[in-house]
Design an enzyme around this catalytic site. Structure first.
Site, mmCIF file in Angstrom:
data_model
loop_
_atom_site.group_PDB
_atom_site.id
_atom_site.type_symbol
_atom_site.label_atom_id
_atom_site.label_comp_id
_atom_site.label_asym_id
_atom_site.label_seq_id
_atom_site.Cartn_x
_atom_site.Cartn_y
_atom_site.Cartn_z
ATOM 1 N N SER A 67 98.801 2.226 60.045
ATOM 2 C CA SER A 67 99.804 1.710 59.126
ATOM 3 C C SER A 67 100.553 2.853 58.476
ATOM 4 O O SER A 67 100.165 4.015 58.579
ATOM 5 C CB SER A 67 99.135 0.861 58.040
ATOM 6 O OG SER A 67 98.516 1.717 57.095
ATOM 7 N N LYS A 68 101.627 2.485 57.816
ATOM 8 C CA LYS A 68 102.450 3.468 57.123
ATOM 9 C C LYS A 68 101.619 4.237 56.105
ATOM 10 O O LYS A 68 101.759 5.438 55.927
ATOM 11 C CB LYS A 68 103.598 2.728 56.438
ATOM 12 C CG LYS A 68 104.360 3.520 55.422
ATOM 13 C CD LYS A 68 105.515 2.712 54.877
ATOM 14 C CE LYS A 68 105.921 3.107 53.469
ATOM 15 N NZ LYS A 68 105.955 4.528 53.192
ATOM 16 N N ARG A 69 100.716 3.512 55.469
ATOM 17 C CA ARG A 69 99.899 4.160 54.440
ATOM 18 C C ARG A 69 98.939 5.200 54.995
ATOM 19 O O ARG A 69 98.587 6.149 54.316
ATOM 20 C CB ARG A 69 99.139 3.106 53.628
ATOM 21 C CG ARG A 69 100.019 2.365 52.634
ATOM 22 C CD ARG A 69 99.186 1.695 51.574
ATOM 23 N NE ARG A 69 98.119 0.898 52.160
ATOM 24 C CZ ARG A 69 98.305 -0.308 52.699
ATOM 25 N NH1 ARG A 69 99.505 -0.854 52.702
ATOM 26 N NH2 ARG A 69 97.302 -0.980 53.223
ATOM 27 N N GLY A 89 99.599 7.350 57.207
ATOM 28 C CA GLY A 89 100.350 8.596 57.259
ATOM 29 C C GLY A 89 100.335 9.279 55.910
ATOM 30 O O GLY A 89 100.035 10.465 55.798
ATOM 31 N N SER A 121 109.613 8.664 53.197
ATOM 32 C CA SER A 121 108.509 8.684 54.163
ATOM 33 C C SER A 121 108.843 9.795 55.142
ATOM 34 O O SER A 121 109.980 9.896 55.586
ATOM 35 C CB SER A 121 108.424 7.373 54.933
ATOM 36 O OG SER A 121 108.324 6.294 54.039
#
Ligand code: GLU
Length: 509
Positions: free
Chosen positions: A261-263, A265, A286
């Site tokens: 997920s984005k989190r 990263g 981001s």
């Protein structure tokens, strides 16, 4: 059935393209090139509530940066356009009507509140063959009433009338036949009068058909939609041109536990987006691979191997080699762990293999690199970069490695002084200056044997002298080969650094 290979990457512009989406685009591209086919970029923007400004531009820029070429699309044009779904309303309206006329879809007026009430009343309520007769729709209401409601502007949706108890088989080129029973499907909404737009499912299928898509290659998260898509192809009578389905394995967190997920990263400190993205609403940034100092070739190579292998143990492959080797036979069903360290390794390998000039040019495109060129010109930068390129994983790490070529040391590493600076060091280095004065031309090849000979003849301690020398020039006892360094710095700069070291370095008490 043999027909031209036409594939599409069909992102929704709902935010920055995630690295998993990039991999989907890449596999479409590799397959299209492998088969001599066509790669389409279709923008699926029918869900206006999720539309994010800038997302489409971001997708274009990311694909261009990575070299994922598009044959037909919004910007490229093509014979099957428009390639943006919000510009295809008329087309979808026609196909919605066709399903309605054939009795394969129906109009429903149930309001969100009514649906909510039903859900409260019936456990696991699903709008389907078992419940549709109890709802407010064109199957249960007299047709003049339906007509009147539409004419007076009552909002409605069109639902797909799914036949109960049918086994639907999705032939997937990676997963084999995936079978489900239609009872688990609900009568999906295909169109909403409120925005006069179809939903994803209808638009997606109509476009795949009209654009003559031969293979639908997409992420595993779309597998649950595939049976519905098969039914839609059938409802339109298009089963003969049904595309082959290919659902790519998920990208998993580095530890393999759950979807990347984005989190992850943010949490683990690596990009999950191709380019930097600034959220237009929150202003949050981001980070992307490009800005983090990755080479597009390395990102491509890394992504290609997340869920696919060439059938042998090759790892470093150019895009042409990837195209040559690509097939779905070697795609895995299992999720692929996002091994970020491996991504760095790929980048390291690609940086090491680049020509000095190319690498310097890439670095020169960063703000710091630009400054380097402004200070000492491009050739000096190329020479500096050539000496350290095997020591970095990211373009941005170059600066730390070449910094001393631009900034003479003003402080010196204390632990190195303790180890290498002896009472006779200043005198020896003073003598070394004289030796350096006599080297002609001032190159590594000429200088190295002369200096080594001088050390030997004087019976100096090789390690101590060379490291003290290095300490004055670099500021610490590390870096590339000493004689290469002084060739790049030149005689005057080398001697001035030596002198400053002699004058300022004192033995710690
Ligand atoms: N618009 C969908 C997405 O955002 C496309 C899924 C598909 O390729 O069918 O991924």
């Amino acid at each position: 059935m043999n027909r031209p290979v036409r594939v599409r990457f069909a992102p929704s512009p709902t935010g920055p393209l995630h690295i998993g989406g990039v991999r989907t685009a890449l596999y479409n591209y590799l397959f299209a090139r492998r088969m001599g086919g066509t790669m389409i970029l279709r923008i699926e923007d029918t869900d206006r509530t999720r539309f994010v400004p800038g997302a489409e531009e971001y997708i274009n820029e990311a694909l261009a940066w990575l070299g994922i070429g598009i044959d037909e699309g919004v910007r490229e044009g093509g014979a099957y356009g428009p390639y943006k779904q919000s510009e295809r309303r008329d087309i979808y309206r026609r196909y919605v009507k066709r399903l309605l006329d054939a009795g394969k879809a129906y109009i429903a007026f149930d309001t969100p509140a009514e649906l909510e009430a039903k859900r409260g009343e019936i456990a696991n309520f699903q709008y389907d063959a078992s419940t549709r007769n109890t709802m407010r729709n064109s199957l249960t209401m007299p047709s003049d009433e339906v007509q009147r409601l539409i004419e007076t502007g009552t909002q409605y949706v069109v639902r797909f009338k799914i036949e109960p108890d049918r086994d639907i088989v999705v032939h997937d080129l990676i997963r084999g036949d995936v079978s489900i029973n239609s009872n688990i499907l609900d009568d999906k909404v295909l169109y909403k009068s409120a925005d006069d737009l179809p939903t994803y499912h209808l638009a997606n299928i109509v476009d795949d058909h009209l654009m003559e898509v031969s293979h639908v290659i997409r992420g595993e998260e779309w597998l649950p939609s595939a049976p519905l898509h098969v039914l839609l192809y059938e409802a339109f009578g298009w089963q003969d041109t049904m595309p082959a389905w290919v659902h790519l394995p998920l990208l998993l967190k580095p530890d393999g536990k759950g979807k990347l997920s984005k989190r992850d990263g943010d949490r683990l400190g690596f990009p999950v987006f191709p380019l930097d993205w600034i959220d237009p609403e929150t202003g949050d940034r981001s980070s992307g691979y490009r800005e983090a100092g990755y080479l597009p070739e390395a990102v491509i190579n890394f992504l290609a191997l997340l869920g696919w292998n060439p059938g042998d143990d090759r790892e470093l492959m150019t895009i042409d080699e990837l195209v040559e080797a690509f097939s779905f036979d070697h795609c895995s069903k299992k999720g692929a762990k996002f091994d970020f360290e491996k991504g760095k390794w790929f980048n390291h390998e690609y940086i090491s293999a680049m020509s000095d000039v190319d690498l310097a040019t890439r670095f020169a495109a960063t703000p710091r690199g630009e400054q380097c060129v402004a200070e000492r010109g491009p050739d000096y930068l190329t020479s500096a970069v050539s000496l350290v390129k095997t020591r970095v994983n990211l373009i941005g790490e170059l600066w730390e490695q070449i910094r001393f070529f631009y900034e003479a040391p003003v402080t010196y590493a204390e632990k190195d002084i303790r180890k290498r600076w002896k009472p006779d060091t200043p005198a020896i280095l003073t003598a070394l200056i004289e030796v350096l004065q006599g080297i002609e031309p001032f190159t590594a090849a000429t200088g190295e044997p002369i200096v080594l000979e001088w050390i030997k003849n004087n019976e100096y301690h090789l390690g101590n002298v060379m490291n003290a020398f290095r300490l004055t020039v670099v500021g610490e006892c590390k870096g590339p080969h000493m004689f290469d360094i002084i060739e790049v710095l030149g005689r005057d700069e080398t001697i001035s650094r030596l002198q400053r070291g002699i004058d300022t370095i004192t033995l710690p008490q």
